[in-house]
Write a protein that holds these residues in place. Structure first.
Motif, PDB file in Angstrom:
ATOM      1  N   ARG A  61       3.561   8.792   7.496  1.00  0.00           N
ATOM      2  CA  ARG A  61       2.228   9.303   7.152  1.00  0.00           C
ATOM      3  C   ARG A  61       2.263  10.051   5.828  1.00  0.00           C
ATOM      4  O   ARG A  61       1.361   9.890   4.993  1.00  0.00           O
ATOM      5  N   ILE A  62       3.284  10.869   5.627  1.00  0.00           N
ATOM      6  CA  ILE A  62       3.406  11.612   4.367  1.00  0.00           C
ATOM      7  C   ILE A  62       3.541  10.638   3.194  1.00  0.00           C
ATOM      8  O   ILE A  62       2.949  10.840   2.125  1.00  0.00           O
TER       9      ILE A  62
ATOM     10  N   LEU B 168     -10.131   8.337  -7.289  1.00  0.00           N
ATOM     11  CA  LEU B 168      -9.032   7.406  -7.110  1.00  0.00           C
ATOM     12  C   LEU B 168      -9.591   5.991  -7.072  1.00  0.00           C
ATOM     13  O   LEU B 168     -10.396   5.647  -6.219  1.00  0.00           O
ATOM     14  N   THR B 169      -9.148   5.165  -7.998  1.00  0.00           N
ATOM     15  CA  THR B 169      -9.600   3.772  -8.048  1.00  0.00           C
ATOM     16  C   THR B 169      -8.383   2.866  -8.121  1.00  0.00           C
ATOM     17  O   THR B 169      -7.355   3.254  -8.668  1.00  0.00           O
ATOM     18  N   PRO B 170      -8.466   1.674  -7.552  1.00  0.00           N
ATOM     19  CA  PRO B 170      -7.323   0.751  -7.611  1.00  0.00           C
ATOM     20  C   PRO B 170      -6.951   0.432  -9.040  1.00  0.00           C
ATOM     21  O   PRO B 170      -7.835   0.383  -9.907  1.00  0.00           O
TER      22      PRO B 170
ATOM     23  N   GLU C  65      -1.790   7.271  -1.438  1.00  0.00           N
ATOM     24  CA  GLU C  65      -3.241   7.412  -1.591  1.00  0.00           C
ATOM     25  C   GLU C  65      -3.586   8.366  -2.725  1.00  0.00           C
ATOM     26  O   GLU C  65      -4.517   8.120  -3.504  1.00  0.00           O
ATOM     27  N   ARG C  66      -2.848   9.464  -2.832  1.00  0.00           N
ATOM     28  CA  ARG C  66      -3.117  10.444  -3.884  1.00  0.00           C
ATOM     29  C   ARG C  66      -2.943   9.847  -5.272  1.00  0.00           C
ATOM     30  O   ARG C  66      -3.621  10.260  -6.218  1.00  0.00           O
ATOM     31  N   LEU C  67      -2.031   8.890  -5.398  1.00  0.00           N
ATOM     32  CA  LEU C  67      -1.777   8.266  -6.704  1.00  0.00           C
ATOM     33  C   LEU C  67      -2.512   6.936  -6.857  1.00  0.00           C
ATOM     34  O   LEU C  67      -2.321   6.244  -7.857  1.00  0.00           O
ATOM     35  N   GLY C  68      -3.363   6.589  -5.897  1.00  0.00           N
ATOM     36  CA  GLY C  68      -4.180   5.391  -6.023  1.00  0.00           C
ATOM     37  C   GLY C  68      -3.409   4.092  -5.985  1.00  0.00           C
ATOM     38  O   GLY C  68      -3.800   3.116  -6.642  1.00  0.00           O
ATOM     39  N   ILE C  69      -2.323   4.034  -5.206  1.00  0.00           N
ATOM     40  CA  ILE C  69      -1.491   2.825  -5.167  1.00  0.00           C
ATOM     41  C   ILE C  69      -1.335   2.271  -3.755  1.00  0.00           C
ATOM     42  O   ILE C  69      -0.429   1.474  -3.504  1.00  0.00           O
ATOM     43  N   SER C  70      -2.206   2.672  -2.829  1.00  0.00           N
ATOM     44  CA  SER C  70      -2.098   2.173  -1.453  1.00  0.00           C
ATOM     45  C   SER C  70      -2.186   0.654  -1.396  1.00  0.00           C
ATOM     46  O   SER C  70      -1.508  -0.005  -0.588  1.00  0.00           O
ATOM     47  N   ASP C  71      -3.015   0.077  -2.260  1.00  0.00           N
ATOM     48  CA  ASP C  71      -3.184  -1.373  -2.252  1.00  0.00           C
ATOM     49  C   ASP C  71      -1.972  -2.105  -2.823  1.00  0.00           C
ATOM     50  O   ASP C  71      -1.873  -3.334  -2.715  1.00  0.00           O
TER      51      ASP C  71
ATOM     52  N   HIS D 160      -3.048   8.483 -16.338  1.00  0.00           N
ATOM     53  CA  HIS D 160      -2.781   9.843 -16.816  1.00  0.00           C
ATOM     54  C   HIS D 160      -3.556  10.861 -15.978  1.00  0.00           C
ATOM     55  O   HIS D 160      -3.019  11.884 -15.529  1.00  0.00           O
ATOM     56  N   GLN D 161      -4.813  10.586 -15.752  1.00  0.00           N
ATOM     57  CA  GLN D 161      -5.674  11.507 -15.013  1.00  0.00           C
ATOM     58  C   GLN D 161      -5.218  11.663 -13.558  1.00  0.00           C
ATOM     59  O   GLN D 161      -5.194  12.763 -13.012  1.00  0.00           O
ATOM     60  N   LEU D 162      -4.843  10.569 -12.919  1.00  0.00           N
ATOM     61  CA  LEU D 162      -4.369  10.632 -11.542  1.00  0.00           C
ATOM     62  C   LEU D 162      -3.125  11.510 -11.424  1.00  0.00           C
ATOM     63  O   LEU D 162      -2.985  12.288 -10.478  1.00  0.00           O
ATOM     64  N   ILE D 163      -2.228  11.378 -12.377  1.00  0.00           N
ATOM     65  CA  ILE D 163      -1.007  12.168 -12.354  1.00  0.00           C
ATOM     66  C   ILE D 163      -1.309  13.645 -12.565  1.00  0.00           C
ATOM     67  O   ILE D 163      -0.750  14.526 -11.898  1.00  0.00           O
ATOM     68  N   ARG D 164      -2.232  13.951 -13.468  1.00  0.00           N
ATOM     69  CA  ARG D 164      -2.584  15.343 -13.707  1.00  0.00           C
ATOM     70  C   ARG D 164      -3.242  15.966 -12.467  1.00  0.00           C
ATOM     71  O   ARG D 164      -3.010  17.138 -12.160  1.00  0.00           O
ATOM     72  N   VAL D 165      -4.061  15.201 -11.757  1.00  0.00           N
ATOM     73  CA  VAL D 165      -4.661  15.702 -10.527  1.00  0.00           C
ATOM     74  C   VAL D 165      -3.572  16.027  -9.510  1.00  0.00           C
ATOM     75  O   VAL D 165      -3.588  17.080  -8.862  1.00  0.00           O
ATOM     76  N   ALA D 166      -2.600  15.117  -9.355  1.00  0.00           N
ATOM     77  CA  ALA D 166      -1.517  15.335  -8.401  1.00  0.00           C
ATOM     78  C   ALA D 166      -0.707  16.579  -8.753  1.00  0.00           C
ATOM     79  O   ALA D 166      -0.330  17.357  -7.866  1.00  0.00           O
TER      80      ALA D 166
END
Length: 223
Positions: free
Chosen positions: A107-108, A221-223, A114-120, A164-170
């Motif tokens: 789960r973790i 978060l977008t694919p 999901e946080r990095l938008g790579i679930s797909d 870049h933005q996704l990483i900064r959010v994380a």
């Protein structure tokens, strides 16, 4: 906290760090910057325990091992691993007696993806990803470790604006959790966001400054 005391490190024919002393405080976001060859990556590898100082010492005042995220360009092109497998590697230190990962570990790892938008991308091979996707997978692996210290070596170098933005959010989310962030970067945007900026030259500190503000950012978060 990470305490670096009088550390020296040299490669054949080149000194990387010369008597470096620095303390990285708990919960502070520090960016280490400087020209290529200034000693940034060596300092991060020493703080992470990947390298051992040839003289001096590196002390970590935490029982958990730092999460160290290298640049995606340093991943072997032949590495046979899916994104899910790579991210789940971040949970390996938490396995009792090297048992298989449990439901909580999985789960973790899913949450980190999901946080990095790579679930797909979970079932894709790392070698088939773009540079930005691969970097996000590596950072998700670091997040999955739930370490007290997160060390990032040029995490946004060469990435597009969305990645870049996704990483900064994380990174912001980890700071809110009280994690110590040590990051190397050449990016003016990343440097401006840091609470502290350490500039190296020739393996020595030439500037060590703090910032009074670090604005929060958000992203979809977008694919």
């Amino acid at each position: 906290m990470v305490i670096v005391s009088g550390v020296r490190y040299a490669y054949p024919g080149r000194q990387a760090l010369g008597g470096l002393t620095l303390t990285f405080e708990r919960g502070v976001h520090t960016v280490v910057t400087g020209t290529n060859g200034s000693g940034k990556s060596t300092l991060l590898a020493l703080a992470a325990g990947v390298l051992r100082p040839q003289s001096g010492s590196v002390l970590l005042t935490t029982s958990s091992r730092p999460a160290f995220v290298i640049q995606h360009t340093r991943i072997p092109e032949t590495l046979p691993s899916t994104v899910r497998q790579a991210v789940e590697m971040g949970r390996w230190p938490h396995r009792p007696w090297l048992l298989p990962l449990g439901p909580r570990d999985r789960r973790i790892a899913r949450d980190a993806m999901e946080r990095l938008g790579i679930s797909d991308l979970a079932d894709r091979q790392l070698t088939g990803l773009s540079g930005g996707q691969r970097q996000r997978a590596l950072i998700a692996q670091g997040l999955a470790q739930e370490a007290d210290i997160l060390i990032l070596d040029e995490p946004t170098a060469g990435l597009d604006t969305a990645a870049h933005q996704l990483i900064r959010v994380a990174v912001d989310e980890e700071l809110q959790r009280g994690v110590t962030i040590i990051e190397s970067s050449h990016s003016p945007e990343d440097i401006e966001r840091a609470e502290r900026v350490v500039t190296l030259e020739g393996g020595r500190v030439i500037s060590d400054t703090g910032s009074m503000s670090r604005p929060a950012i958000s992203a979809t978060l977008t694919p």
